[in-house]
Motif scaffolding. Sequence first.
Motif, PDB file in Angstrom:
ATOM      1  N   SER A 268       0.844  -1.191   0.000  1.00  0.00           N
ATOM      2  CA  SER A 268       0.000   0.000   0.000  1.00  0.00           C
ATOM      3  C   SER A 268       0.882   1.244   0.000  1.00  0.00           C
ATOM      4  CB  SER A 268      -0.895   0.018   1.247  1.00  0.00           C
ATOM      5  OG  SER A 268      -1.748  -1.105   1.258  1.00  0.00           O
ATOM      6  N   VAL A 269       0.328   2.339  -0.500  1.00  0.00           N
ATOM      7  CA  VAL A 269       1.035   3.622  -0.463  1.00  0.00           C
ATOM      8  C   VAL A 269       0.689   4.299   0.858  1.00  0.00           C
ATOM      9  CG1 VAL A 269       1.369   5.840  -1.601  1.00  0.00           C
ATOM     10  CG2 VAL A 269       0.895   3.792  -2.975  1.00  0.00           C
ATOM     11  N   VAL A 270       1.701   4.568   1.690  1.00  0.00           N
ATOM     12  CA  VAL A 270       1.452   5.134   3.016  1.00  0.00           C
ATOM     13  C   VAL A 270       1.890   6.590   3.119  1.00  0.00           C
ATOM     14  CG1 VAL A 270       1.575   2.887   4.139  1.00  0.00           C
ATOM     15  CG2 VAL A 270       3.661   4.249   3.890  1.00  0.00           C
ATOM     16  N   GLY A 271       2.505   7.131   2.057  1.00  0.00           N
ATOM     17  CA  GLY A 271       2.920   8.523   2.093  1.00  0.00           C
ATOM     18  C   GLY A 271       3.292   9.016   0.714  1.00  0.00           C
TER      19      GLY A 271
ATOM     20  N   TRP B 127      -4.501   2.957  -1.875  1.00  0.00           N
ATOM     21  CA  TRP B 127      -4.211   4.384  -1.768  1.00  0.00           C
ATOM     22  C   TRP B 127      -4.965   5.047  -0.620  1.00  0.00           C
ATOM     23  CZ3 TRP B 127      -0.675   6.556  -5.187  1.00  0.00           C
ATOM     24  CH2 TRP B 127      -0.310   5.748  -6.281  1.00  0.00           C
ATOM     25  N   ALA B 128      -5.668   4.277   0.191  1.00  0.00           N
ATOM     26  CA  ALA B 128      -6.532   4.835   1.234  1.00  0.00           C
ATOM     27  C   ALA B 128      -5.765   5.706   2.220  1.00  0.00           C
ATOM     28  CB  ALA B 128      -7.260   3.709   1.977  1.00  0.00           C
ATOM     29  N   ALA B 129      -4.553   5.339   2.541  1.00  0.00           N
ATOM     30  CA  ALA B 129      -3.783   6.067   3.552  1.00  0.00           C
ATOM     31  C   ALA B 129      -3.327   7.437   3.074  1.00  0.00           C
ATOM     32  CB  ALA B 129      -2.570   5.237   3.993  1.00  0.00           C
TER      33      ALA B 129
ATOM     34  N   LEU C 132      -3.764  12.750  -2.232  1.00  0.00           N
ATOM     35  CA  LEU C 132      -4.305  12.569  -3.579  1.00  0.00           C
ATOM     36  C   LEU C 132      -5.180  13.756  -3.988  1.00  0.00           C
ATOM     37  CD1 LEU C 132      -5.260   8.776  -3.766  1.00  0.00           C
ATOM     38  CD2 LEU C 132      -3.355   9.940  -4.882  1.00  0.00           C
ATOM     39  N   ARG C 133      -5.921  14.299  -3.023  1.00  0.00           N
ATOM     40  CA  ARG C 133      -6.778  15.434  -3.344  1.00  0.00           C
ATOM     41  C   ARG C 133      -5.958  16.672  -3.710  1.00  0.00           C
ATOM     42  NH1 ARG C 133     -10.203  12.700   0.219  1.00  0.00           N
ATOM     43  NH2 ARG C 133      -9.132  13.447   2.107  1.00  0.00           N
ATOM     44  N   GLY C 134      -4.715  16.712  -3.236  1.00  0.00           N
ATOM     45  CA  GLY C 134      -3.846  17.834  -3.578  1.00  0.00           C
ATOM     46  C   GLY C 134      -2.992  17.588  -4.800  1.00  0.00           C
TER      47      GLY C 134
END
Length: 412
Positions: free
Chosen positions: A125-128, A198-200, A205-207
């Motif tokens: 997962s992507v954590v940052g 990508w939840a974390a 992502l919004r930026g």
Amino acid sequence: MVRAGLGRAAALAVLLASASLAGLWVGRLAERPGRFPRESSPALSPSAPKTFRTLLTLPGEEQRPSRGRARVGRERERGRAAASAASSSPVRGGIFWSRWLEAQVPRGFPASEASSWLAAARAASVVGLERGGCGRAPNRLARLSDGSRACVRYGINPEQVQGEALSYHLAGLLGFQERLPPVALSRVEASGAGGRRWAAVGEELRGAPWAEGAVVSLARWVDNLTDVVAPQPWRAPLREAGPGALSPPALRGLSLAQLVELVQWSDLILFDYLTANFDRLVSNLFSLQWDPRVMHRATRNLHRAPDGGLVFLDNEAGLGHGYRLLAVWDRYNEPLLRSVCIFREGTAARVRDLHRLRNAASELLHIYRTREPLAESLGFLSDQQARLLQERIDLVHQHILDCQAQAAQEHL
């Protein structure tokens, strides 16, 4: 007379007593463990030569010089082997790097390590997400749940992401994929089944200027990279360097490290010609018109790893994107190709086979679909682009033959 006889007898008795005591003393010493070895000393052996050196040798010491001589002999042998390699020609057959020189090239990203990283990166997962360090503003540096990091490249259009992925697999067909960081594709999803990955980083992502559902490339992050300046054959403008700037005469006086770097540069220039990548050395050449010192500055998208190996980074300008702009950039890519007349034999053999079988695009498509789960999401080269790839393979093969003919002519 009697007194003299008694004196001689007394002296004899004293002598015999001394001998007995000496024998007893030596015998008792021999019984004490650790003082002297039970075997006779070669220095005292009747068969040993009675030289001054052997008389000075302590018991057991005679073995030390032989071990030292053996060690020194091995060191001298290694030194002779290194000197022999250093004095050997770096080129064989007039156009191929020698095998001993190729063996000095750092291994880069071995296939087994690349495969392990790709499997882990696809499952993590992507954590940052962090800004900076990965090129253009839309790109991000991702921290993955397995502890690794990757450059996430969004691309101005999907064609650039496709170019990054296809260039990586084309390097595999050509036999030098270890020079490129492993690349995997990923779909950016903030929700749904894929959104868990990508939840974390939903806020990040919004930026980011990424469209929902976009496919991005993840390239393994490499620490401690340093800049690379073009070697001497390409420091001068190509019109001055001329065809065959990288040929055996240009290697005179170069160090081993310089030769090892040139082995990698010969692959890089062939690679950038085949993919029509304009965002590396070509970009520097283009800038010569307003910056005459640009060839003495860092080369774009090329770095050196701590072990000295070159890393071919950020290849999104290759293939589809590069092929659309051939009319602009081939005025630089073609002279660069013709400047190289020494090749890795393995690279030349791969090019020869792709030329002979005329299957460059189909082989690339097969390996791309086999090894990249999201290959269908970005499509493949158009028919015209596939023909261009084969034409460029054919031209590189002919160029290698021309260099070989030239070397044979000079040998006459």
